[in-house]
Design a protein around this motif. Sequence first.
Motif, PDB file in Angstrom:
ATOM      1  N   GLN A 234       0.872  -1.230   0.112  1.00  0.00           N
ATOM      2  CA  GLN A 234      -0.160  -0.073  -0.244  1.00  0.00           C
ATOM      3  C   GLN A 234       0.737   1.390  -0.012  1.00  0.00           C
ATOM      4  OE1 GLN A 234      -2.903  -1.136  -0.591  1.00  0.00           O
ATOM      5  NE2 GLN A 234      -2.111  -3.282   0.319  1.00  0.00           N
ATOM      6  N   ASP A 237      -0.121   4.865  -1.377  1.00  0.00           N
ATOM      7  CA  ASP A 237      -1.579   5.035  -1.175  1.00  0.00           C
ATOM      8  C   ASP A 237      -1.767   6.137  -0.261  1.00  0.00           C
ATOM      9  OD1 ASP A 237      -2.140   2.995  -2.956  1.00  0.00           O
ATOM     10  OD2 ASP A 237      -2.863   1.757  -1.466  1.00  0.00           O
ATOM     11  N   GLY A 245      -9.148   1.001   3.615  1.00  0.00           N
ATOM     12  CA  GLY A 245      -8.700   0.346   2.208  1.00  0.00           C
ATOM     13  C   GLY A 245      -9.654   0.157   1.357  1.00  0.00           C
ATOM     14  N   PRO A 246      -9.559  -0.517   0.332  1.00  0.00           N
ATOM     15  CA  PRO A 246      -8.313  -0.947  -0.163  1.00  0.00           C
ATOM     16  C   PRO A 246      -7.355   0.230  -0.897  1.00  0.00           C
ATOM     17  CG  PRO A 246      -9.864  -1.570  -1.734  1.00  0.00           C
ATOM     18  CD  PRO A 246     -10.700  -0.658  -0.607  1.00  0.00           C
ATOM     19  N   ASN A 247      -7.641   1.153  -1.128  1.00  0.00           N
ATOM     20  CA  ASN A 247      -6.930   2.355  -1.880  1.00  0.00           C
ATOM     21  C   ASN A 247      -6.454   3.434  -1.191  1.00  0.00           C
ATOM     22  OD1 ASN A 247      -7.439   0.712  -4.240  1.00  0.00           O
ATOM     23  ND2 ASN A 247      -9.311   1.589  -4.297  1.00  0.00           N
ATOM     24  N   PHE A 249      -5.948   4.873   3.420  1.00  0.00           N
ATOM     25  CA  PHE A 249      -6.046   4.415   4.825  1.00  0.00           C
ATOM     26  C   PHE A 249      -5.861   5.683   5.820  1.00  0.00           C
ATOM     27  CE2 PHE A 249      -4.482   1.166   1.999  1.00  0.00           C
ATOM     28  CZ  PHE A 249      -5.137   0.093   2.331  1.00  0.00           C
ATOM     29  N   LEU A 254      -4.732   1.158   8.321  1.00  0.00           N
ATOM     30  CA  LEU A 254      -3.844   0.290   7.627  1.00  0.00           C
ATOM     31  C   LEU A 254      -3.428  -0.796   8.193  1.00  0.00           C
ATOM     32  CD1 LEU A 254      -1.694   0.180   5.309  1.00  0.00           C
ATOM     33  CD2 LEU A 254       0.030   1.396   6.596  1.00  0.00           C
ATOM     34  N   TYR A 257      -6.191  -3.306   8.063  1.00  0.00           N
ATOM     35  CA  TYR A 257      -6.313  -4.088   6.891  1.00  0.00           C
ATOM     36  C   TYR A 257      -5.344  -5.036   6.539  1.00  0.00           C
ATOM     37  CZ  TYR A 257      -6.382  -4.102   1.807  1.00  0.00           C
ATOM     38  OH  TYR A 257      -6.380  -4.492   0.267  1.00  0.00           O
TER      39      TYR A 257
END
Length: 336
Positions: A234, A237, A245-247, A249, A254, A257
């Motif tokens: 990640q 990101d 997440g997923p893209n 945080f 984080l 995830y």
Amino acid sequence: MATMPPHRHAPSQPTGRPVGTRRVVRRLLTLVAAVAVGAGLLAAPAHAAPSVDEIDAQIDKQWEKLEPTIEQFNKVRSQLKANQKKSADLQKKMVPLELESALAMNKVGDIASRYYMQGPSQEMGALLVSTTPGTLAEQLVILDRLAQDQHRQIAGVLAVRDKYNAQKQKLDQLIATEKRQQADLDAKRKQINAEINRLTKMLPVTSIRPAGCPKIDGVVSSAARTAIKTACAQVGDPYVWGATGPNSFDCSGLTQYAYKAAGISLTHFTGAQWNEGRHVSRSEARPGDLVFFGSDLHHVGLYLGNGVMVHAPRTGKPVQVSSISTQPVAGFVRVS
């Protein structure tokens, strides 16, 4: 003898420079002074615009106020979600209890109605005209016991229903309180985030991707290795408060995830994650441990060993690898 006219003295002349010369000198001095002042003003350095590092430091300072508020928001939101589920479960349990109590009450009401409006039932009449006193006495005792038993059943049903009603009422009050807390926290977050956004807009746009994770050495559990691999994927990101997440945080999002990929459930709140594993000393810390910061546990990262971690720092700074010495370390927690 002729009289001599009185002697007239010539008008006295001032000593020094003539009047005209003095005026010219004064004008020249005034002009020189003005030029000197102007030159001094021109030479005075203008107030320099803050550098990128200075702006970054300002944002970090504001973030010290913002991140605890965000994590408190995450705490209230996680509690709210749990209590709403409890309330819904209680409501489901109460449905059959309410139905059972309603049926029991209807049955009692029906018996009372028939007795007072239609008189004794055929069964009661048969008992009353019976020529066997023993049988009548026995039947009356049976009926009395049945009535008492029915009363106990109804009372038991109502007691259970009232118990769940009381529990649900408490939960509803708690949920209402937490919603108010959430609204208050959200207002605080918006207030501080407005300043963060103002400062962030002053930063130059960059497309530089943060450095990736280092190679992990030493004894690491399979779950920790999976979490590290997931978190490191990640890097780059964006940070978004409240995101898991997923893209995008936030810090506890984080770590949640990363360990979710390893089959380990963590709460989306640093304070809860602090208690969801075994505390280890700094000398015992190994890759995959959670590392917490601040006396209020306002920040968390995933330790990679050798004094570095992967974490979601703040708005304007994406997920990245950095030193754990940038802020006071509160401790380490091993969850795998």
